[in-house]
Motif scaffolding. Structure first.
Motif, mmCIF file in Angstrom:
data_model
loop_
_atom_site.group_PDB
_atom_site.id
_atom_site.type_symbol
_atom_site.label_atom_id
_atom_site.label_comp_id
_atom_site.label_asym_id
_atom_site.label_seq_id
_atom_site.Cartn_x
_atom_site.Cartn_y
_atom_site.Cartn_z
ATOM 1 N N LEU A 35 45.130 36.650 49.787
ATOM 2 C CA LEU A 35 43.979 37.441 50.245
ATOM 3 C C LEU A 35 43.278 38.161 49.106
ATOM 4 O O LEU A 35 43.931 38.691 48.193
ATOM 5 N N HIS A 36 41.967 38.174 49.162
ATOM 6 C CA HIS A 36 41.196 39.057 48.295
ATOM 7 C C HIS A 36 41.074 40.378 49.024
ATOM 8 O O HIS A 36 40.557 40.448 50.133
ATOM 9 N N LEU A 58 42.683 39.647 43.546
ATOM 10 C CA LEU A 58 41.664 38.598 43.602
ATOM 11 C C LEU A 58 41.897 37.648 44.756
ATOM 12 O O LEU A 58 40.964 37.088 45.314
ATOM 13 N N GLY A 59 43.162 37.479 45.112
ATOM 14 C CA GLY A 59 43.492 36.513 46.153
ATOM 15 C C GLY A 59 43.267 35.096 45.666
ATOM 16 O O GLY A 59 42.736 34.861 44.578
ATOM 17 N N ARG A 102 49.816 33.908 37.555
ATOM 18 C CA ARG A 102 49.047 33.525 36.377
ATOM 19 C C ARG A 102 48.306 34.730 35.807
ATOM 20 O O ARG A 102 47.665 35.489 36.541
ATOM 21 N N THR A 103 48.381 34.911 34.497
ATOM 22 C CA THR A 103 47.625 35.974 33.844
ATOM 23 C C THR A 103 46.138 35.685 33.998
ATOM 24 O O THR A 103 45.681 34.578 33.732
ATOM 25 N N VAL A 104 45.407 36.667 34.449
ATOM 26 C CA VAL A 104 43.973 36.513 34.670
ATOM 27 C C VAL A 104 43.237 37.009 33.429
ATOM 28 O O VAL A 104 43.584 38.057 32.877
ATOM 29 N N ALA A 110 39.443 42.071 36.881
ATOM 30 C CA ALA A 110 40.175 42.017 38.147
ATOM 31 C C ALA A 110 41.625 42.411 37.914
ATOM 32 O O ALA A 110 41.940 43.122 36.963
ATOM 33 N N SER A 111 42.502 41.936 38.797
ATOM 34 C CA SER A 111 43.915 42.240 38.657
ATOM 35 C C SER A 111 44.479 41.530 37.425
ATOM 36 O O SER A 111 43.856 40.614 36.872
ATOM 37 N N VAL A 112 45.667 41.951 37.010
ATOM 38 C CA VAL A 112 46.265 41.391 35.800
ATOM 39 C C VAL A 112 46.704 39.948 36.037
ATOM 40 O O VAL A 112 46.568 39.099 35.167
ATOM 41 N N ARG A 114 47.315 36.671 39.238
ATOM 42 C CA ARG A 114 47.192 36.239 40.618
ATOM 43 C C ARG A 114 48.052 34.987 40.795
ATOM 44 O O ARG A 114 48.278 34.230 39.842
ATOM 45 N N GLU A 116 49.044 31.375 41.672
ATOM 46 C CA GLU A 116 48.426 30.059 41.740
ATOM 47 C C GLU A 116 49.527 29.013 41.855
ATOM 48 O O GLU A 116 50.689 29.276 41.531
ATOM 49 N N GLU B 42 40.319 44.598 53.490
ATOM 50 C CA GLU B 42 39.677 43.306 53.242
ATOM 51 C C GLU B 42 38.167 43.362 53.479
ATOM 52 O O GLU B 42 37.414 42.641 52.844
ATOM 53 N N ARG B 116 40.080 44.981 30.137
ATOM 54 C CA ARG B 116 40.048 44.680 31.569
ATOM 55 C C ARG B 116 39.348 45.823 32.322
ATOM 56 O O ARG B 116 38.534 45.577 33.217
ATOM 57 N N ARG B 120 36.136 45.843 34.678
ATOM 58 C CA ARG B 120 36.230 46.268 36.075
ATOM 59 C C ARG B 120 35.006 47.099 36.460
ATOM 60 O O ARG B 120 34.493 46.968 37.574
ATOM 61 N N GLN B 124 32.958 45.252 39.287
ATOM 62 C CA GLN B 124 32.932 45.981 40.548
ATOM 63 C C GLN B 124 31.623 46.737 40.735
ATOM 64 O O GLN B 124 31.209 47.002 41.864
ATOM 65 N N ASN B 443 43.261 32.939 28.479
ATOM 66 C CA ASN B 443 43.367 32.320 29.801
ATOM 67 C C ASN B 443 41.992 31.985 30.356
ATOM 68 O O ASN B 443 41.881 31.468 31.466
#
Lengths: 374, 455
Positions: A35-36, A58-59, A102-104, A110-112, A114, A116, B42, B116, B120, B124, B443
């Motif tokens: 889920l995001h 991120l979901g 996985r490192t984003v 976003a998050s560090v 997510r 996958e 959500e 990061r 953000r 955002q 990445n």
């Protein structure tokens, strides 16, 4: 199989069994991994706390369960009047859609990480066991047990995901999970003065695979002697692990930050130690390559002696049987790993990566035990 | 035979009744599986959701500037000051020592958090803009504020990071839109365009403040692009007393400039660091109250802790100010050869003691500033100009960009600007002039490394 008519009848073979198995299993992602969603926070807006929400995960709407299928074939045999038993198993496990955090890329804001699905991870190898009662007399016995395994692990398919790059480990197709990756270097004491300087180091342009983070060979051997009409048993357990590398994080931090490692203070330190420090601190492209070392070791994991006291002594305390055991753990090891211990693991078992970082090694200790049976 | 048939018929009837009884449950199945998780949100497609998103962007800005910068406490203002001459590492963490030593190392694990966090705010901010437009379009100044804060961090990206900055975003379908690396100048241009968008959303009670913030950000980006006269023109409507603050509280997070320096002494103020550094402490300047605070965190570091007295635990940090506007105007005058105007602008600020920070209890503040005299040469005037900026804008995210501008726009050799020579913990200072893009960015398949490390 040895009961079948076609099988030869050899006097030294007691039984032979062949077996095979196939299985499949799955691992579901966490309930919110796909889920995001946002998370509630408190923000201070112009001096007043206010309700806020921020992107939390991120979901991944395409996230699927991890599926594994495994087959194994093997056999067992008992030989020489059942004094030797042998087991050998080959296994091949393919995990499809392996779940991995996985490192984003930070530029996504976003998050560090997510979750996958990695395309496929393969683990294959074999396991074996040999038990032998080498000598078996009324007054004396000697037995040996050898347990061993060999594993090959690699990412067969990244499933379209680009390589996942970490500081010292990476996930790259064709290479093992959590393999060590660093920029390599070469060095030469060009001026022959016994001191490595930055201009005597050449650091490679990109990361290369250094080695497995987990042992490929694990061998455990036990041998025991029964003495004094089997009143005294002396036993030893040896462990060996090979085919893996460990990051000597303790030495790395001492050289990089605390500046109290030998290579920093002692001009007569081995050239390879000096090179590791120079590559780490002064090369302009810092690399921990010099601190990722082979972790192979052989260790006397345990030695023990158990003595059964005479029946008269047992009866004196109204017992049927009295035995006294003295045992020592982690008594000796041999390794070329330069750090404190190839088993000192900062991360515990959580990551599968063996890396020490000011971590204490497995302690040596002794136990004394008296067993009283009534 | 008859009894058997009757028995079967009875079983069939029982089965049908059972199925009939279960029939209504099929309608429940979907709902049963749709359990609400109270810990996650959500749906933000509401007016209150849009406003909460806006507040979230403000939180993210507070974090990246002077709050919890990422995975750790290091934010851009203090970490960039470490590379420049504002702060020194008194720490055991090699990540801080390396940055202090000017080692350009993308594998430094403290880099990922601030980068990061910066993104953000940007990403955002874009989400908040979209949701505010859709669900809470009034007052429009809220949307303007989001644009202004986004522009602020886009400009910071150009000031702090090496050329080749990727700016990415996630698509609604869960895929990633990886950004192509852009030059610092492109980041400044982007910040200008975003600031212009902020200026287009002006109605509402907060419009005057948002407008001034956007103007300062635009002028700062223009300044970074070398268009100082245009920057000064932009700033005409900005009051000298204006300031936009990143604010902190017990619930929203503390001021990490205070924490990392004053509280835990892992950072100490720079004072003539590496020869070229400014005397932020020994100048006894009223713009930077300070005191000596005993040894630094790492007993192996031969430094005493110099503690700043501008900020307490929850003090706000002025991230854009009218003082900055006047300083940009002064620099424009200097470049135009209007030396009297330039000097008068600097001295007008110096004589306004209301602009000095109020020292925290127990901190020493120097006497009111005397008027400056014209030093007579262009180089000396430029030195004075940047020194005034450094003291007025101490640890507010300006110094690193200023050092880079001195090299890029004024032709000063890098090694005459940044700390150089022997590093206090051994070895020599490195040659970094900007923060590297962190290794985690690899990445991103479109990113390999910085395109260059030029100032």
């Amino acid at each position: 199989m040895s009961d079948e008519p076609f099988f030869p009848k050899w006097s030294w073979v007691n039984s032979v069994r062949l077996r095979g198995a196939f299985g499949a299993s799955g691992v579901q992602p966490g309930t919110t991994d796909a889920l995001h969603f946002f998370a509630p926070k408190t923000s201070n807006v112009d001096g007043t706390d206010a309700a806020a929400i921020v992107d939390s995960s991120l979901g991944n709407p395409n996230l699927k369960p991890e599926r594994a299928r495994e087959f194994e074939i093997g056999g067992e045999a008992t030989l020489l009047d059942n004094r030797i038993s042998v087991e050998l198993t080959y296994y091949n496990k393919r995990t499809s859609d392996a779940l991995i955090a996985r490192t984003v890329a930070p530029s996504l804001g976003a998050s560090v990480t997510r979750f996958e699905n990695l395309g496929a991870v393969v683990n294959r190898g074999f396991e074996g066991l040999i038990n032998a009662r080498v000598i078996e007399r009324a007054a004396f016995g000697w037995d040996v047990s050898l347990n061993f395994s060999y594993n090959t692990n690699f990412i067969a398919d990244m499933g379209g995901v680009p390589p996942i790059i970490g500081t010292t480990t990476s996930q790259v197709q064709g290479y093992p999970i959590n393999g060590w990756w660093q920029r390599p270097y070469t060095f030469s004491d060009a001026d022959g003065n016994g001191v490595i300087t930055a201009n005597e180091i050449t650091v490679g342009p990109s990361n290369v695979f250094v080695g497995y983070a987990n042992p490929r060979w694990e061998i455990s051997g036990t041998t025991g002697f029964d003495l004094l009409n089997k009143k005294l048993r002396i036993e030893g357990l040896f462990d060996a692990k090979t085919g893996f590398y460990q990051l000597d994080g303790t030495e790395r931090i001492r050289c990089q930050s605390r500046l109290n490692c030998r290579a920093e203070l002692d001009a007569t330190a081995p050239l390879w130690q000096q090179a590791a420090v120079v590559a780490l601190r002064e090369s302009g492209t810092t690399t921990q390559y010099g601190y990722i070392e082979r972790g192979d070791f052989l260790r006397l994991r345990e030695a023990s002696a158990t003595y059964e006291l005479p029946a008269t002594v047992a009866r004196a305390v109204r017992a049927d049987r009295l035995t006294f055991t003295v045992a020592g753990r982690n008594l000796w090891k041999t390794t070329k790993f330069a750090g404190i211990d190839p088993e000192a693991n900062y991360f515990g078992g959580a990551t599968g990566i063996v890396s020490n970082f000011q971590t204490q090694p497995p302690p040596t200790y002794w136990t004394f035990r008296l067993n009283v049976a009534f | 035979m008859t009894r058997h048939s009757t028995h079967l018929a009875g079983l069939r009837a029982l089965g049908l009744m059972g199925l009939a009884a279960l029939w209504p449950l099929q309608g429940c199945t979907h709902d049963l599986l749709q359990v609400t998780n109270p810990d996650i949100i959500e749906n933000v497609n509401t007016p209150s959701g849009a406003l909460a998103l806006k507040n979230g962007v403000i939180l993210r800005l507070e974090q990246v500037t002077a709050g919890l910068g990422g995975n750790g406490p290091d934010n851009l203002f203090i970490y960039g000051g470490l590379l420049a001459d504002e702060w020194r590492s008194g720490d055991t963490f090699v990540q801080r020592n390396d940055m202090d030593q000017r080692l350009f190392d993308p594998t430094n694990t403290f880099l990922a958090g601030p980068f990061r966090s910066l993104n953000r705010v940007r990403v955002q901010g874009q989400t908040a803009i979209s949701k505010l437009r859709q669900y809470s379009p009034s007052p429009a100044s809220n949307i303007g504020l989001m644009f202004a804060l986004t522009a602020f961090v886009e400009n910071l990206a150009g000031e702090y990071y090496c050329n080749g900055i990727p700016l990415s975003s996630a698509n609604p379908d869960g895929t990633f839109a990886y950004g192509d690396p852009i030059s610092d100048d492109s980041a400044f241009a982007l910040a200008m365009a975003t600031a212009d968008s902020a200026l287009a959303y002006q109605s509402g009670p907060d419009s005057a403040r948002v407008r001034q913030l956007a103007l300062i950000v635009k002028a700062r980006a223009l300044l970074n692009r070398g268009q100082v006269a245009a920057a000064a023109t932009v700033l005409a409507g900005v009051a000298t007393t204006f300031h936009y603050d990143a604010t902190y509280s017990a619930n929203a997070g503390q001021n990490e400039l205070w924490n990392l320096n004053t509280s835990i002494k892992r950072y100490t103020m720079g004072d003539n660091e590496g020869g070229n550094g400014l005397p932020f402490s020994s100048a006894n300047d009223p713009r930077i109250p300070r005191k000596i605070g005993g040894p630094v965190f790492d007993s192996a570091t031969p430094l005493v802790a110099i503690l700043q007295g501008i900020w307490g635990r929850y003090s706000s940090v002025q991230v854009a100010t009218g003082v900055e506007a006047r300083l940009i105007e002064a620099e424009a005058a200097l470049q135009a050869g209007q030396f009297t105007t330039w000097l008068n602008a600097l001295n007008a600020l110096r004589s306004n003691t209301a602009l000095y920070p109020v020292p925290q209890t127990g901190y020493t503040s120097g006497p009111a500033l005397a008027p400056l005299a014209d030093p007579g040469t262009q180089a000396a005037r430029e030195n004075l100009m940047f020194r005034e900026r450094a003291f007025w804008l101490f640890s507010t995210g300006h110094r690193l960009g200023d050092l880079r501008r001195l090299a890029r726009q004024y032709g000063r050799p890098v090694e005459s600007l940044y700390p150089t020579g022997l590093y206090v913990k051994g070895g020599l200072y490195g040659n970094a002039v900007s923060l590297p893009i962190p290794r985690d960015e690899q990445n991103n398949p479109k990113f390999v490394q910085c395109s260059d490390q030029n100032p």
